[in-house]
Design a protein around this motif. Structure first.
Motif: not given
Ligand SMILES: Cc1cc2nc3c(=O)[nH]c(=O)nc-3n(C[C@H](O)[C@H](O)[C@H](O)COP(=O)(O)OP(=O)(O)OC[C@H]3O[C@@H](n4cnc5c(N)ncnc54)[C@H](O)[C@@H]3O)c2cc1C
Length: 400
Positions: A277-284
């Motif tokens: 899946g694609l999972r991206v933390r918006r604020e890293r």
């Protein structure tokens, strides 16, 4: 109540956490590295990493590459073939054209971790130690006249408290929010695909050629590793039980069909599966916390970019921290600058990987022709091909 203080606490001693600890060695930054698993667990990792030429250079800088080389764990990729099944168009990228000894190297993830562990002091990692809670700028820190993060750590025997100027989350794959207790600020896309990984022995050897073959059920990668191939076979999740039930002979004949009989195999090992899946933390980043590696973005392995991107992040963060002289006051600024500077490479790598999966895992006939034309254009246009290759090798540094 914090009982001890360090400047940096790294939650997770996988390849990314270990890289960060290594990058900050001898910098004067006091580092605590905590891993939830038992010692040696990272050496059981079954994933295989295609490391770009740029990543090799970074691991060299970190002192880890000589350990990888000494064990013969790195297999050079000298050529990459990209093609689609059932459609025209293919492109070939060659190391000689780009004047590099190899486009990349295939290394078992376990060997990357082993090499990084070899560069660190023997007792660098606190194993079986999980970060279970973290509060930024909590009351206790204020009493110290200090900012930072109050962290609660748990081992099988006790719960302890620690204060750190920075908490780096390197805890691996972001879990889907539907199964997480606390919803995370994460952008998600479920590809409804699984990767099946294992090894295959080609008849006639691999000649250091890697194959990326796009099929309607998902991409297949053959990566030269030692004498054989590391296989990453992608399939729709609802067909996983079909593919995992295939006998070795059936899998061999399926793989041979997928490559139009151009490659023949002597054997294929049992394959193990990973959901994709694609999972991206918006604020890293926050003022005192940073997310790196799979904890910041969990990507589809199609372009082999997850760890390569993470290494570039790690180096930039370590460099920024060293330059700022690691005073406590400078931390929020260092982290904010880091997030800003890494935005282009991060967004580009995530977008490129996502685009490849969506565009190529698709049986639409119009898209098939467009893909064929795209591959052909790349093949006929060396500057475009070189740009794509350099982008994969160096991230945003590929821009002139
Ligand atoms: C099939 C497949 C193929 C891939 N191929 C490639 C490739 O070719 N090239 C590439 O660059 N990338 C590739 N990747 C991606 C790559 O594997 C990952 O990006 C990389 O391994 C992530 O490392 P990590 O250290 O972030 O996470 P992990 O390796 O998952 O390590 C996380 C660590 O954190 C620990 N931990 C978890 N929670 C806590 C906690 N609360 N406190 C303390 N410790 C904790 C865990 O015990 C673990 O040791 C692939 C991925 C897959 C699935």
């Amino acid at each position: 109540m914090p009982t001890s203080h360090c400047q940096l606490l790294i939650a997770g001693a996988g390849p990314v956490g270990l890289s960060l600890a290594t990058a900050l060695q001898n910098s004067g930054v006091t580092v605590t590295l905590a891993d939830a698993r038992a010692a040696g667990a990272c050496l059981e990792d079954r994933r295989v990493l295609a490391l770009s030429h740029g990543s090799k250079q970074i691991l060299q800088q970190l002192g880890a590459w000589p350990h990888i080389e000494a064990t013969g764990a790195a297999t050079p990729i000298r050529q990459i073939h990209v093609s689609q099944q059932g459609g025209l168009g293919r492109t070939r990228i060659d190391a000689d054209e780009l004047h590099v000894p190899a486009l990349g190297y295939v290394v078992p993830a376990s060997e990357v971790s082993r090499a990084l562990l070899n560069t660190l002091p023997v007792d660098a990692v606190q194993y079986d130690t999980r970060v279970i809670e973290a509060h930024e700028g909590a009351a206790n820190a204020e009493e110290n006249g200090d900012e930072g993060v109050n962290i609660t750590l748990q081992t099988s025997a006790e719960v302890t408290h620690q204060h750190a100027d920075v908490l780096a989350w390197c805890e691996g794959t972001i879990q889907p929010s539907s199964t997480s207790d606390t919803p995370q600020p994460v952008r998600e896309h479920d590809y409804a695909q699984h990767a099946l990984i294992g090894k295959a022995q080609p008849i006639g050897g691999h000649r250091h050629i890697a194959y990326e073959r796009f099929t309607p059920h998902g991409p297949i990668a053959l990566l030269p590793m030692q004498g054989g191939y590391s296989v990453v076979f992608t399939c729709p999740s609802d067909q996983l039980s079909f593919y995992t039930s295939l006998s070795e002979a059936e899998m061999i004949s399926l793989l041979e069909r997928e490559f139009n009989g151009r490659i023949h195999f002597e054997n294929v090992s049992p394959l193990i599966s990973f959901p994709l899946g694609l999972r991206v933390r918006r604020e890293r980043t926050t003022s005192h916390q940073v997310w790196l590696g799979n904890a910041a973005q969990t990507l589809h392995p199609v372009a082999g970019q997850g760890f390569n991107l993470a290494l570039r992040d790690v180096m930039e963060l370590a460099q920024a921290w060293r330059s700022a002289g690691h005073t406590t006051q400078s931390i929020p600024n260092v982290l904010a600058q880091f997030a800003k500077q890494r935005q282009l490479d991060r967004a580009g790598t995530i977008g490129f990987t996502d685009m490849l999966v969506r565009l190529f895992s698709n049986a639409n006939p119009l898209l098939k022709h467009a893909r064929g034309a795209g591959l052909l254009a790349l093949d006929l246009c060396p500057p475009a091909r070189h740009f794509v290759a350099r982008r994969m090798m160096f991230g945003a540094r590929a821009w002139p």
